[in-house]
Design an enzyme around this catalytic site. Structure first.
Site, mmCIF file in Angstrom:
data_model
loop_
_atom_site.group_PDB
_atom_site.id
_atom_site.type_symbol
_atom_site.label_atom_id
_atom_site.label_comp_id
_atom_site.label_asym_id
_atom_site.label_seq_id
_atom_site.Cartn_x
_atom_site.Cartn_y
_atom_site.Cartn_z
ATOM 1 N N LYS A 15 0.838 -1.209 0.000
ATOM 2 C CA LYS A 15 0.000 0.000 0.000
ATOM 3 C C LYS A 15 0.870 1.256 0.000
ATOM 4 O O LYS A 15 0.628 2.191 -0.746
ATOM 5 C CB LYS A 15 -0.897 0.048 1.252
ATOM 6 C CG LYS A 15 -1.780 -1.150 1.439
ATOM 7 C CD LYS A 15 -2.654 -0.993 2.682
ATOM 8 C CE LYS A 15 -1.892 -0.893 3.994
ATOM 9 N NZ LYS A 15 -1.222 -2.133 4.428
ATOM 10 N N ARG A 90 -8.619 1.069 9.607
ATOM 11 C CA ARG A 90 -8.238 -0.306 9.922
ATOM 12 C C ARG A 90 -9.234 -1.001 10.834
ATOM 13 O O ARG A 90 -9.060 -2.181 11.144
ATOM 14 C CB ARG A 90 -6.872 -0.308 10.617
ATOM 15 C CG ARG A 90 -5.704 -0.622 9.682
ATOM 16 C CD ARG A 90 -4.453 -0.109 10.355
ATOM 17 N NE ARG A 90 -3.334 -0.987 10.262
ATOM 18 C CZ ARG A 90 -2.192 -0.611 9.663
ATOM 19 N NH1 ARG A 90 -2.091 0.553 9.066
ATOM 20 N NH2 ARG A 90 -1.165 -1.417 9.666
ATOM 21 N N ARG A 128 12.202 -7.519 5.221
ATOM 22 C CA ARG A 128 12.363 -6.098 4.904
ATOM 23 C C ARG A 128 13.455 -5.421 5.741
ATOM 24 O O ARG A 128 13.518 -5.567 6.942
ATOM 25 C CB ARG A 128 11.021 -5.402 5.131
ATOM 26 C CG ARG A 128 11.035 -3.907 4.884
ATOM 27 C CD ARG A 128 9.651 -3.395 4.668
ATOM 28 N NE ARG A 128 8.794 -3.494 5.850
ATOM 29 C CZ ARG A 128 7.529 -3.078 5.879
ATOM 30 N NH1 ARG A 128 6.971 -2.574 4.786
ATOM 31 N NH2 ARG A 128 6.820 -3.187 6.973
ATOM 32 N N ARG A 162 12.703 -3.015 11.132
ATOM 33 C CA ARG A 162 11.639 -2.490 11.982
ATOM 34 C C ARG A 162 11.322 -3.440 13.133
ATOM 35 O O ARG A 162 11.241 -4.642 12.923
ATOM 36 C CB ARG A 162 10.362 -2.259 11.145
ATOM 37 C CG ARG A 162 10.232 -0.852 10.606
ATOM 38 C CD ARG A 162 9.119 -0.746 9.592
ATOM 39 N NE ARG A 162 7.796 -1.087 10.124
ATOM 40 C CZ ARG A 162 6.669 -0.883 9.444
ATOM 41 N NH1 ARG A 162 6.710 -0.334 8.227
ATOM 42 N NH2 ARG A 162 5.513 -1.222 9.960
ATOM 43 N N ARG A 173 0.420 -8.845 13.614
ATOM 44 C CA ARG A 173 -0.106 -7.837 12.688
ATOM 45 C C ARG A 173 -1.041 -8.465 11.652
ATOM 46 O O ARG A 173 -2.073 -7.891 11.306
ATOM 47 C CB ARG A 173 1.051 -7.102 12.003
ATOM 48 C CG ARG A 173 1.793 -6.170 12.960
ATOM 49 C CD ARG A 173 3.151 -5.794 12.442
ATOM 50 N NE ARG A 173 3.072 -4.900 11.287
ATOM 51 C CZ ARG A 173 4.057 -4.739 10.409
ATOM 52 N NH1 ARG A 173 5.182 -5.425 10.528
ATOM 53 N NH2 ARG A 173 3.917 -3.908 9.406
HETATM 54 P P1 AMP Z 1 1.939 0.315 9.011
HETATM 55 O O1 AMP Z 1 3.232 0.972 8.684
HETATM 56 O O2 AMP Z 1 0.796 0.844 8.225
HETATM 57 O O3 AMP Z 1 2.027 -1.194 8.982
HETATM 58 O O4 AMP Z 1 1.605 0.716 10.530
HETATM 59 C C1 AMP Z 1 2.506 0.392 11.575
HETATM 60 C C2 AMP Z 1 1.784 0.413 12.916
HETATM 61 O O5 AMP Z 1 1.229 1.707 13.162
HETATM 62 C C3 AMP Z 1 0.600 -0.537 13.037
HETATM 63 O O6 AMP Z 1 0.992 -1.861 13.344
HETATM 64 C C4 AMP Z 1 -0.167 0.123 14.180
HETATM 65 O O7 AMP Z 1 0.446 -0.119 15.430
HETATM 66 C C5 AMP Z 1 -0.002 1.596 13.842
HETATM 67 N N1 AMP Z 1 -1.080 2.053 12.934
HETATM 68 C C6 AMP Z 1 -0.957 2.479 11.648
HETATM 69 N N2 AMP Z 1 -2.145 2.820 11.118
HETATM 70 C C7 AMP Z 1 -3.059 2.598 12.097
HETATM 71 C C8 AMP Z 1 -4.471 2.736 12.183
HETATM 72 N N3 AMP Z 1 -5.201 3.160 11.135
HETATM 73 N N4 AMP Z 1 -5.072 2.416 13.346
HETATM 74 C C9 AMP Z 1 -4.372 1.991 14.420
HETATM 75 N N5 AMP Z 1 -3.045 1.817 14.398
HETATM 76 C C10 AMP Z 1 -2.381 2.118 13.262
#
Ligand code: AMP
Length: 214
Positions: A15, A90, A128, A162, A173
């Site tokens: 994404k 989400r 990654r 990460r 996740r």
């Molecule tokens: P991502 O980089 O999109 O995988 O996001 C990394 C982390 O940020 C996720 O595992 C959540 O802990 C937090 N996060 C990102 N977007 C959201 C969201 N829309 N709602 C809640 N937590 C989020």
């Protein structure tokens, strides 16, 4: 009518990559909640520490905090027109909050599902690595750097892994995605606003599909 484009897909589906390309090539601002939360890392406040702890565990930040940062970000002038959300909504609550926001801003929501199978996602995430200097993304399975653990362009910097890309956190996740986010697909489908694309294959081919849909 201006749009709020949302990219829905499991962690690792690409994404962020596609949203970045839309930003670079079509000037559609990319709003990534994950990036915004990661930026909070440098702050030293109780909220920043809480966010960091939850992120490292692989779980989701509360809907309330997340909505607050989305609202704040989308009130800036660059988001007056169409923008793309990557990683939001989400949860069902976030989807409802987004409906409100779209109504207030007079925009329509267009959802795009980026679909990738579980084994591929796990490899993409656990493999990654990224350069702390230029942000270049490597993958130990599919795109290894020339020298193990170091950026090709910045050999002085060890690549970052990460905290939430470890095998255990990736499992959390992906489970969180299945439980809380996946049900949103039926919601957008049911309201006739969902398109689906295959997220495996070349980044440029996937981009072409995304570009055509928008
Ligand atoms: P991502 O980089 O999109 O995988 O996001 C990394 C982390 O940020 C996720 O595992 C959540 O802990 C937090 N996060 C990102 N977007 C959201 C969201 N829309 N709602 C809640 N937590 C989020």
């Amino acid at each position: 009518m201006d749009k709020i484009i949302i990219l829905i897909g499991a962690p690792g589906a690409g994404k962020g990559t596609q949203a970045r390309l839309l930003d670079e090539r079509r000037g559609i601002p990319q709003i990534s909640t994950g990036d915004m939360f990661r930026e909070m890392k440098t702050l030293d406040s109780p909220l920043a520490r809480e966010v960091q702890e939850i992120m490292a565990s692989g779980r989701l930040i509360s809907d309330e905090i997340t909505y607050r940062i989305v609202r704040e970000r989308t009130s800036k002038p660059d988001t007056a027109g169409t923008f793309v959300l990557d990683g939001y909504p989400r949860t069902a609550v976030q989807a409802e909050q987004l409906e409100e926001l779209a109504k207030e801003q007079g925009k329509e929501i267009q959802a795009i599902e980026v679909d990738v199978d579980r084994d591929e996602l796990t490899k993409r995430l656990t493999g990654r690595r990224s350069c702390p200097i230029c942000g270049e993304i490597y993958n130990i399975y599919s795109k290894p750097p020339k020298v193990d653990g170091f950026c090709d362009e910045h050999p002085e910097a060890a690549l970052d892994h990460r905290a939430d890309d470890t095998e255990e956190k990736v499992r959390v996740r992906l489970e969180t995605y299945d439980e809380l986010t996946k049900p949103l697909l039926a919601y957008y489908e049911g309201t006739g606003r969902l398109k689906k694309i295959d997220g495996t294959g070349e980044i440029e081919d996937i981009y072409r599909e995304v570009d055509e849909l928008i």
